[in-house]
Design a protein around this motif. Sequence first.
Motif, PDB file in Angstrom:
ATOM      1  N   LEU A  17       0.878  -1.191   0.259  1.00 26.57           N
ATOM      2  CA  LEU A  17      -0.105  -0.025  -0.049  1.00 26.57           C
ATOM      3  C   LEU A  17       0.985   1.344   0.025  1.00 26.57           C
ATOM      4  CD1 LEU A  17      -3.210   1.205   0.554  1.00 26.57           C
ATOM      5  CD2 LEU A  17      -2.324   1.265   2.961  1.00 26.57           C
ATOM      6  N   ASP A  49      -7.172  -0.340   4.683  1.00 29.42           N
ATOM      7  CA  ASP A  49      -7.167  -0.903   3.602  1.00 29.42           C
ATOM      8  C   ASP A  49      -6.688  -2.549   3.497  1.00 29.42           C
ATOM      9  OD1 ASP A  49      -6.997   1.366   1.119  1.00 29.42           O
ATOM     10  OD2 ASP A  49      -6.170   2.048   3.208  1.00 29.42           O
ATOM     11  N   LYS A  51      -4.130  -4.260   4.206  1.00 32.57           N
ATOM     12  CA  LYS A  51      -2.832  -4.535   3.438  1.00 32.57           C
ATOM     13  C   LYS A  51      -1.902  -4.674   4.420  1.00 32.57           C
ATOM     14  CE  LYS A  51      -4.495  -2.937  -0.590  1.00 32.57           C
ATOM     15  NZ  LYS A  51      -4.727  -4.112  -1.641  1.00 32.57           N
TER      16      LYS A  51
END
Length: 215
Positions: A17, A49, A51
């Motif tokens: 990310l 997110d 990630k």
Amino acid sequence: MKSHLLLDPRFSIIQYLPVDLSITNGALGDALRDPESCQAYLDRVLEKDKKQIAFGGYLERRGLYDGFGHFNPEESGKREYHLGLDFWAPSDTSVHTPWEGRVHSWANRTAPGDYGPVLILEHSFDEKPLYSLYGHLSAGSLRGLTEGQKFRAGAEIGRLGSAKENGGYAPHLHFQLIRDLEGFRGDYPGVCALQQLEFYRQNCPDPMKYLNYNL
């Protein structure tokens, strides 16, 4: 040229990310004041997110270095432009060379805010030397190295160090490309002042243009 992943290949590229740690990111607040607060900020961003690895920072203007005196000697101006890419991941994550290369030099730079354990490899691109620098490794990463030692593409070359051994940062890899080492061994500036930015922009190209990651 095919590039292997810099970090443990068990982390898929889709788990990376981009992260903004520049002085223009108002959401940072004082998150960069110490390794714990920096890590907490990164953890929040990654969790949002879903990630696993945060990355970025090439030519990013950062306030991260204000607390380290050796970054800002009076004669060269305030050094705040980051010359490599950072990959933020847990300590002890394996680090790999993206291309075939050989050991140029290494050192353990223990001053607060410095690289900690750092390794430099030499590669050949278009029959010209190109050097890759790996900063903030673990101390064990430097054991047994020999000058000229060869690594195949994708080989493990070390591990990420903890804040106690990596210069005082949240665990991450500082990855930088250098065309001319200018006589440095086991070291090369990773941050510069505005006055030197154009020189370093040419001498330290954007790693993403060489890594060819689909990010």
